[in-house]
Scaffold this motif. Structure first.
Motif, PDB file in Angstrom:
ATOM      1  N   PHE A   5      28.032  58.720  15.215  1.00  0.00           N
ATOM      2  CA  PHE A   5      28.131  57.465  14.375  1.00  0.00           C
ATOM      3  C   PHE A   5      27.843  56.381  14.923  1.00  0.00           C
ATOM      4  O   PHE A   5      28.444  56.393  16.056  1.00  0.00           O
ATOM      5  N   LEU A   6      27.798  55.371  14.060  1.00  0.00           N
ATOM      6  CA  LEU A   6      27.602  53.809  14.587  1.00  0.00           C
ATOM      7  C   LEU A   6      29.068  53.432  14.754  1.00  0.00           C
ATOM      8  O   LEU A   6      29.844  53.404  14.076  1.00  0.00           O
ATOM      9  N   GLY A   7      29.584  53.386  15.984  1.00  0.00           N
ATOM     10  CA  GLY A   7      30.769  53.039  16.402  1.00  0.00           C
ATOM     11  C   GLY A   7      31.370  51.645  16.649  1.00  0.00           C
ATOM     12  O   GLY A   7      30.309  50.870  16.281  1.00  0.00           O
ATOM     13  N   ALA A  10      36.205  53.088  12.908  1.00  0.00           N
ATOM     14  CA  ALA A  10      36.634  52.424  11.787  1.00  0.00           C
ATOM     15  C   ALA A  10      35.264  51.595  11.248  1.00  0.00           C
ATOM     16  O   ALA A  10      35.578  50.593  10.353  1.00  0.00           O
ATOM     17  N   THR A  11      34.179  52.017  11.772  1.00  0.00           N
ATOM     18  CA  THR A  11      33.026  51.088  11.034  1.00  0.00           C
ATOM     19  C   THR A  11      32.954  51.889   9.474  1.00  0.00           C
ATOM     20  O   THR A  11      33.633  52.852   9.401  1.00  0.00           O
ATOM     21  N   PHE A  12      32.136  51.351   8.936  1.00  0.00           N
ATOM     22  CA  PHE A  12      31.900  51.774   7.572  1.00  0.00           C
ATOM     23  C   PHE A  12      31.310  53.214   7.627  1.00  0.00           C
ATOM     24  O   PHE A  12      31.487  54.253   6.963  1.00  0.00           O
ATOM     25  N   THR A  13      30.385  53.518   8.637  1.00  0.00           N
ATOM     26  CA  THR A  13      29.875  54.753   9.025  1.00  0.00           C
ATOM     27  C   THR A  13      30.945  55.732   9.341  1.00  0.00           C
ATOM     28  O   THR A  13      30.873  56.780   8.812  1.00  0.00           O
ATOM     29  N   ASP A  14      31.816  55.264  10.054  1.00  0.00           N
ATOM     30  CA  ASP A  14      32.905  56.221  10.408  1.00  0.00           C
ATOM     31  C   ASP A  14      33.853  56.486   9.301  1.00  0.00           C
ATOM     32  O   ASP A  14      34.091  57.767   9.059  1.00  0.00           O
ATOM     33  N   GLN A  83      33.578  47.441   0.683  1.00  0.00           N
ATOM     34  CA  GLN A  83      34.302  46.300   0.521  1.00  0.00           C
ATOM     35  C   GLN A  83      34.675  45.589   1.587  1.00  0.00           C
ATOM     36  O   GLN A  83      34.976  46.087   2.774  1.00  0.00           O
ATOM     37  N   GLN A  84      34.134  44.128   1.853  1.00  0.00           N
ATOM     38  CA  GLN A  84      34.253  43.333   2.920  1.00  0.00           C
ATOM     39  C   GLN A  84      35.451  42.473   2.686  1.00  0.00           C
ATOM     40  O   GLN A  84      35.642  41.757   1.887  1.00  0.00           O
ATOM     41  N   HIS A  85      36.074  42.513   3.983  1.00  0.00           N
ATOM     42  CA  HIS A  85      37.164  41.282   4.062  1.00  0.00           C
ATOM     43  C   HIS A  85      36.851  40.480   5.087  1.00  0.00           C
ATOM     44  O   HIS A  85      36.467  40.947   6.213  1.00  0.00           O
ATOM     45  N   SER A 104      29.911  39.656  12.753  1.00  0.00           N
ATOM     46  CA  SER A 104      30.097  40.912  12.070  1.00  0.00           C
ATOM     47  C   SER A 104      28.627  41.369  12.138  1.00  0.00           C
ATOM     48  O   SER A 104      27.954  40.944  12.762  1.00  0.00           O
ATOM     49  N   HIS A 105      28.469  42.693  11.645  1.00  0.00           N
ATOM     50  CA  HIS A 105      27.029  43.396  11.702  1.00  0.00           C
ATOM     51  C   HIS A 105      26.243  42.569  10.559  1.00  0.00           C
ATOM     52  O   HIS A 105      26.612  42.175   9.679  1.00  0.00           O
ATOM     53  N   PRO A 106      24.895  42.387  10.935  1.00  0.00           N
ATOM     54  CA  PRO A 106      23.963  41.683  10.151  1.00  0.00           C
ATOM     55  C   PRO A 106      24.117  41.925   8.614  1.00  0.00           C
ATOM     56  O   PRO A 106      23.941  41.109   7.825  1.00  0.00           O
ATOM     57  N   HIS A 107      24.204  43.067   8.544  1.00  0.00           N
ATOM     58  CA  HIS A 107      24.286  43.660   6.769  1.00  0.00           C
ATOM     59  C   HIS A 107      25.456  43.142   6.393  1.00  0.00           C
ATOM     60  O   HIS A 107      25.308  42.793   5.173  1.00  0.00           O
ATOM     61  N   ALA A 108      26.538  43.166   7.099  1.00  0.00           N
ATOM     62  CA  ALA A 108      27.847  42.660   6.427  1.00  0.00           C
ATOM     63  C   ALA A 108      27.731  41.411   6.209  1.00  0.00           C
ATOM     64  O   ALA A 108      28.158  40.626   5.184  1.00  0.00           O
ATOM     65  N   ILE A 109      27.283  40.609   7.165  1.00  0.00           N
ATOM     66  CA  ILE A 109      27.155  39.006   6.963  1.00  0.00           C
ATOM     67  C   ILE A 109      26.187  38.669   5.833  1.00  0.00           C
ATOM     68  O   ILE A 109      26.545  37.824   5.014  1.00  0.00           O
ATOM     69  N   ALA A 110      25.193  39.514   5.720  1.00  0.00           N
ATOM     70  CA  ALA A 110      24.311  39.280   4.345  1.00  0.00           C
ATOM     71  C   ALA A 110      24.900  39.630   3.190  1.00  0.00           C
ATOM     72  O   ALA A 110      24.478  38.950   2.235  1.00  0.00           O
ATOM     73  N   GLN A 111      25.876  40.440   3.165  1.00  0.00           N
ATOM     74  CA  GLN A 111      26.603  40.771   1.838  1.00  0.00           C
ATOM     75  C   GLN A 111      27.461  40.106   1.356  1.00  0.00           C
ATOM     76  O   GLN A 111      28.072  39.844   0.203  1.00  0.00           O
ATOM     77  N   CYS A 112      28.053  38.989   2.503  1.00  0.00           N
ATOM     78  CA  CYS A 112      28.798  37.841   2.132  1.00  0.00           C
ATOM     79  C   CYS A 112      28.099  36.532   1.905  1.00  0.00           C
ATOM     80  O   CYS A 112      28.952  35.493   2.250  1.00  0.00           O
ATOM     81  N   SER A 130      28.477  46.223  15.011  1.00  0.00           N
ATOM     82  CA  SER A 130      28.904  46.834  14.026  1.00  0.00           C
ATOM     83  C   SER A 130      30.213  45.854  13.446  1.00  0.00           C
ATOM     84  O   SER A 130      30.535  45.182  14.323  1.00  0.00           O
ATOM     85  N   THR A 131      30.601  46.322  12.337  1.00  0.00           N
ATOM     86  CA  THR A 131      31.704  45.512  11.912  1.00  0.00           C
ATOM     87  C   THR A 131      33.078  45.875  12.642  1.00  0.00           C
ATOM     88  O   THR A 131      33.822  44.870  13.105  1.00  0.00           O
ATOM     89  N   ALA A 132      33.110  47.044  12.999  1.00  0.00           N
ATOM     90  CA  ALA A 132      34.301  47.569  13.751  1.00  0.00           C
ATOM     91  C   ALA A 132      34.141  46.873  15.056  1.00  0.00           C
ATOM     92  O   ALA A 132      35.281  46.431  15.946  1.00  0.00           O
ATOM     93  N   HIS A 174      27.299  49.072  -2.550  1.00  0.00           N
ATOM     94  CA  HIS A 174      27.363  50.259  -2.058  1.00  0.00           C
ATOM     95  C   HIS A 174      26.491  50.781  -0.976  1.00  0.00           C
ATOM     96  O   HIS A 174      25.355  49.973  -0.649  1.00  0.00           O
ATOM     97  N   THR A 175      26.529  51.395   0.048  1.00  0.00           N
ATOM     98  CA  THR A 175      25.744  51.873   0.994  1.00  0.00           C
ATOM     99  C   THR A 175      25.254  53.367   0.998  1.00  0.00           C
ATOM    100  O   THR A 175      26.299  54.263   0.718  1.00  0.00           O
ATOM    101  N   ARG A 176      24.073  53.704   1.204  1.00  0.00           N
ATOM    102  CA  ARG A 176      23.603  55.067   1.542  1.00  0.00           C
ATOM    103  C   ARG A 176      23.700  55.247   2.759  1.00  0.00           C
ATOM    104  O   ARG A 176      23.074  54.775   3.777  1.00  0.00           O
ATOM    105  N   PHE A 177      24.280  56.357   3.080  1.00  0.00           N
ATOM    106  CA  PHE A 177      24.285  57.082   4.725  1.00  0.00           C
ATOM    107  C   PHE A 177      23.611  58.427   4.720  1.00  0.00           C
ATOM    108  O   PHE A 177      23.814  59.093   3.761  1.00  0.00           O
ATOM    109  N   ILE A 178      22.710  58.310   5.786  1.00  0.00           N
ATOM    110  CA  ILE A 178      22.053  59.862   5.856  1.00  0.00           C
ATOM    111  C   ILE A 178      22.735  60.474   6.842  1.00  0.00           C
ATOM    112  O   ILE A 178      23.075  60.122   7.895  1.00  0.00           O
TER     113      ILE A 178
HETATM  114  O1  LIG Z   1      29.075  48.062  10.816  1.00  0.00           O
HETATM  115  C1  LIG Z   1      29.291  48.801  10.232  1.00  0.00           C
HETATM  116  O2  LIG Z   1      30.496  49.104   9.926  1.00  0.00           O
HETATM  117  C2  LIG Z   1      28.363  49.949   9.612  1.00  0.00           C
HETATM  118  O3  LIG Z   1      28.861  51.080   9.729  1.00  0.00           O
HETATM  119  C3  LIG Z   1      27.039  49.650   9.374  1.00  0.00           C
HETATM  120  C4  LIG Z   1      27.178  48.889   8.175  1.00  0.00           C
HETATM  121  C5  LIG Z   1      27.485  47.472   7.799  1.00  0.00           C
HETATM  122  C6  LIG Z   1      27.764  46.987   6.562  1.00  0.00           C
HETATM  123  C7  LIG Z   1      27.541  47.729   5.280  1.00  0.00           C
HETATM  124  C8  LIG Z   1      27.504  49.363   5.513  1.00  0.00           C
HETATM  125  C9  LIG Z   1      27.283  49.732   6.889  1.00  0.00           C
END
Ligand SMILES: O=C(O)C(=O)Cc1ccccc1
Length: 282
Positions: A5-7, A10-14, A83-85, A104-112, A130-132, A174-178
């Protein structure tokens, strides 16, 4: 079984992996491609990677690496609330509004984006793997007055203080993980709520057949096959050249889907099934 997993931890993927595979071994990886490479090399059994976020859209790296580099099968999907904090080192808890940089991870920055634009209009954001990883950096560098964006488990795991909760711009996040595996489709049963069945295909259109995309959609429409997503990505062979990712709202069968794919191949399309699987909700 071992799951990449993307470490780090404590990432969202984790979080998704812990919920879906509570008793399996987990291998943190620095990047999404590295997670997939480990499955291809047979060093782990499965990889769990983010594919799409409700606010920010597709994780292009995941789709592109699946199409161009890693020959893997999607064997399941996990949909998780996000949930982003905003978190800081305890040394800076009182003066968190004065942080000099936000990581943060670019997707997390974009969500905020709206929150950052309104509350931190002059603060630079920096991408982390990653966020973690952002939370871990802040924990190890109290000398910098930085903040990270991530989940509550990463704040707890890296001993940070949550300065502002729920900073994502829209409530429905929400995020879709595969879940990816090597070789033939393998069945998994997760301890989560199963919501629907899906088949994901990748399609390239013939260059000499105007209207081919319309005909592809017709092959599904007249069979009453529901599509939940269609998206184009560059083929990376020149401007205007694309492949399409199509999510179909049912599992692969013996008759209906094969006949639709045959019809598309007769038009000159290349159709690759990258998975037929169940979707689970956390
Ligand atoms: O960086 C993380 O925590 C991830 O797992 C990637 C991610 C980043 C933002 C939302 C969902 C997943």
């Amino acid at each position: 079984m071992t799951i990449a997993f993307l470490g780090p931890a404590a990432t969202f993927t984790d979080l998704a992996v812990r919920k879906a595979f509570p008793t399996e071994d987990r291998t943190p990886c620095l990047t999404i491609p590295r997670c997939m490479d480990l499955v291809v090399a047979g060093e782990v059994d499965l990889a769990v990677v983010p594919l799409e976020n409700a606010l920010e859209g597709t994780v292009n790296l995941t789709i592109d690496y699946l199409y161009h580099e890693a020959n893997l099968t999607i064997i399941g999907e996990i949909i998780a609330p996000i949930q982003q904090h905003l978190m800081v080192h305890p040394d800076h808890a009182k003066r968190w509004k004065e942080v000099e940089k936000i990581l943060s991870h670019p997707h997390a920055i974009a969500q905020c984006h709206k929150f950052l634009h309104n509350q931190f209009p002059h603060t630079r954001c920096e991408q982390s793997t990653s966020t973690a990883a952002a939370a871990q950096f802040i924990s190890e560098h109290p000398e910098y007055r930085y903040a990270a964006i991530g989940n509550a488990l990463s704040a707890e795991s890296y001993q940070l203080v949550i300065a502002k909760e729920n900073i994502h711009d829209y409530t429905f996040n929400h995020t879709r993980f595969i879940i990816l595996s090597k070789g033939e489709n393998r069945q998994i049963d997760l301890p989560l709520k199963k919501t629907q069945d899906k088949t994901t295909i990748m399609v390239t259109l013939p260059t000499d057949n105007p209207g081919a995309l319309h005909q592809v959609l017709s092959a599904f429409a007249w069979r009453h096959i529901n599509l939940s997503k269609i998206e184009s990505r560059p083929l990376k062979t020149g401007l205007g050249n694309y492949f399409f990712i199509i999510d179909i709202g049912q599992k692969m069968d013996e008759v209906l889907l094969p006949s639709a794919f045959k019809e598309m191949e007769a038009l000159g399309c290349k159709v690759t099934v990258i998975g037929s699987y169940s979707s689970y909700l956390i």
